[in-house]
Design a protein around this motif. Sequence first.
Motif, PDB file in Angstrom:
ATOM      1  N   VAL A 301      48.702  37.021  46.202  1.00  0.00           N
ATOM      2  CA  VAL A 301      48.412  38.441  46.400  1.00  0.00           C
ATOM      3  C   VAL A 301      47.340  38.821  45.388  1.00  0.00           C
ATOM      4  O   VAL A 301      47.466  38.509  44.199  1.00  0.00           O
ATOM      5  CB  VAL A 301      49.666  39.318  46.195  1.00  0.00           C
ATOM      6  N   PHE A 302      46.273  39.475  45.852  1.00  0.00           N
ATOM      7  CA  PHE A 302      45.184  39.884  44.966  1.00  0.00           C
ATOM      8  C   PHE A 302      45.202  41.386  44.732  1.00  0.00           C
ATOM      9  O   PHE A 302      45.536  42.178  45.625  1.00  0.00           O
ATOM     10  CB  PHE A 302      43.828  39.525  45.582  1.00  0.00           C
ATOM     11  N   ALA A 303      44.823  41.785  43.511  1.00  0.00           N
ATOM     12  CA  ALA A 303      44.550  43.182  43.196  1.00  0.00           C
ATOM     13  C   ALA A 303      43.303  43.199  42.333  1.00  0.00           C
ATOM     14  O   ALA A 303      43.199  42.406  41.384  1.00  0.00           O
ATOM     15  CB  ALA A 303      45.720  43.831  42.461  1.00  0.00           C
ATOM     16  N   GLY A 304      42.332  44.048  42.661  1.00  0.00           N
ATOM     17  CA  GLY A 304      41.094  44.046  41.900  1.00  0.00           C
ATOM     18  C   GLY A 304      40.501  45.428  41.758  1.00  0.00           C
ATOM     19  O   GLY A 304      40.637  46.275  42.655  1.00  0.00           O
ATOM     20  N   TYR A 305      39.863  45.643  40.616  1.00  0.00           N
ATOM     21  CA  TYR A 305      39.188  46.916  40.339  1.00  0.00           C
ATOM     22  C   TYR A 305      37.689  46.699  40.306  1.00  0.00           C
ATOM     23  O   TYR A 305      37.204  45.803  39.596  1.00  0.00           O
ATOM     24  CB  TYR A 305      39.676  47.492  39.007  1.00  0.00           C
ATOM     25  N   SER A 306      36.930  47.459  41.090  1.00  0.00           N
ATOM     26  CA  SER A 306      35.467  47.429  41.064  1.00  0.00           C
ATOM     27  C   SER A 306      34.948  46.010  41.328  1.00  0.00           C
ATOM     28  O   SER A 306      35.184  45.460  42.411  1.00  0.00           O
ATOM     29  CB  SER A 306      34.983  47.975  39.720  1.00  0.00           C
ATOM     30  N   LEU A 326      45.941  42.129  49.776  1.00  0.00           N
ATOM     31  CA  LEU A 326      44.886  42.444  48.805  1.00  0.00           C
ATOM     32  C   LEU A 326      44.819  43.952  48.629  1.00  0.00           C
ATOM     33  O   LEU A 326      44.832  44.699  49.611  1.00  0.00           O
ATOM     34  CB  LEU A 326      43.545  41.898  49.291  1.00  0.00           C
ATOM     35  N   VAL A 327      44.757  44.389  47.381  1.00  0.00           N
ATOM     36  CA  VAL A 327      44.594  45.805  47.050  1.00  0.00           C
ATOM     37  C   VAL A 327      43.298  45.966  46.270  1.00  0.00           C
ATOM     38  O   VAL A 327      43.089  45.303  45.250  1.00  0.00           O
ATOM     39  CB  VAL A 327      45.780  46.338  46.221  1.00  0.00           C
ATOM     40  N   SER A 328      42.417  46.827  46.770  1.00  0.00           N
ATOM     41  CA  SER A 328      41.136  47.105  46.123  1.00  0.00           C
ATOM     42  C   SER A 328      41.128  48.538  45.615  1.00  0.00           C
ATOM     43  O   SER A 328      41.444  49.467  46.362  1.00  0.00           O
ATOM     44  CB  SER A 328      39.987  46.905  47.128  1.00  0.00           C
ATOM     45  N   ILE A 329      40.779  48.726  44.333  1.00  0.00           N
ATOM     46  CA  ILE A 329      40.610  50.089  43.808  1.00  0.00           C
ATOM     47  C   ILE A 329      39.166  50.232  43.321  1.00  0.00           C
ATOM     48  O   ILE A 329      38.684  49.472  42.491  1.00  0.00           O
ATOM     49  CB  ILE A 329      41.616  50.416  42.691  1.00  0.00           C
TER      50      ILE A 329
END
Length: 488
Positions: A301-306, A326-329
Amino acid sequence: MSGELVVVGASDVRAVAARAGLLAADFTVLRSILAAQEWMPPNAWLSSSGLPFAASSAQAEVAFYGGAPLELQLSSLSARILTAAELYERAEVLSRAVVEAVGASIANALGRSVPLTVALLGPAAGIAAVVALSGDAPTLSDPRIQDLIRVTVENADDFALGLLGLPPMPGADGSSLVSWALAGAGALGLVPSDRFRVTSAAVPLEGRGAPPVGLRDLVAAIPPSVDGGPQVRITSYVDASGEQLHEVAITGTSNQAYGTTENPFDLAGNLAAYAGIDAQSVSAVLAAMDVAGIDPGDAVVFAGYSQGALVAAAIAGTGKFDIKGLVSIGGPIDAERLRLELQKQERSSGREAPIIEIQHREDPIVGLQGLAPDGSDSTIVVADADAVTPLDEDPLAAHSQARYLDTAGLADASGDRALASARADLLEAYDGLQIAETNLYTIDRLDPLPGMDERPEDLVERIEQQFAAVTEEIENGPLELGAQGRRS
């Protein structure tokens, strides 16, 4: 101050149609149960209420068998709603294609005619200057600036092709220009190597010792964007049978240099990730994942900022891992391209990994993804950056990682069905798991480019060395190859 939060995701119209279909199925089952019942108990005539009971039974018979059954009406309604949804989606796709084609043609025409471009943009620049002097000019935190950036990114490639006298190129956008530029920079040796040193430290997740229960928990695992600090947190989970899941949380840009420092999360890494090139910050995170023992085919599971969101999307699209979500902020990811890549990987499993994008209306960085996505490939949470704290004078205040953490909390509290469904799909990957270990990873570039203080003659000498083989071939004429394919 506004707390409005809008979710653009799976069609609500389709969801209503599905619920109508389920109700129809429920009523079919109920009808079969009721049909087997006796409307008039056998001994009812023996009581004083026999006559009223008979009348009620007759009314029930008429209501049950008379007219179109409710389940048929619900089934018909479900079919009609689905038809309406399909027609709407087709119209939306067509209108989007028309807008893109017209924009590409106009941008290409402007590129082909520089005098026309100057004639059109000159007065516009003058008006903008007057507005700026009057103090009413929009800032980077103005949502209209994000819209302008989206249109510019979508058509920048067509304008550049027009300057070269070439027609528009379908499927290209502003990121294509970046990839072309980086290819040229690579030929000149102006791209740092992708050799890295990875160090790790076991640092517990603050505030939780179990799998995430919402988007905020997942976003909170992303390391702060601080130069010299860790760029990746990898948390491994395991269940009673030994099955594992790896959560990879990736930070954003923390250095504004171009490849001249040890930090791969700089401008060079940003451009490479934006262009979809497997180098710099993408290769750096892959190196960290390798050190963490994440093997090809493992569940992630991926989570990434910018920039971290761009990196997460790039790695997820490689097909090396079993992507669970995947969660993108604040990331200008290309969800359409990522969804196509994931669908190639998911054909065997039949499960579609959720992609959730959290964006601020006032964030100019998000605009770099081009025209706003329609929600067919990802679930998009669009919120006001000042929902919790009013924006300050920082031009990139809406891009703040801390603000996005607050917005993730608002998303968890949202009652939107599309978001709740995507969120549930994402968290389902954690069912039955416990934290095995969590580590922060710091990745350092081993071969940064020379600093800006490099003398011009040294730069020229380095470029000459890069092209020495080509120069030698031109000076000596065509190569003559021997029997073994070597210069004879």
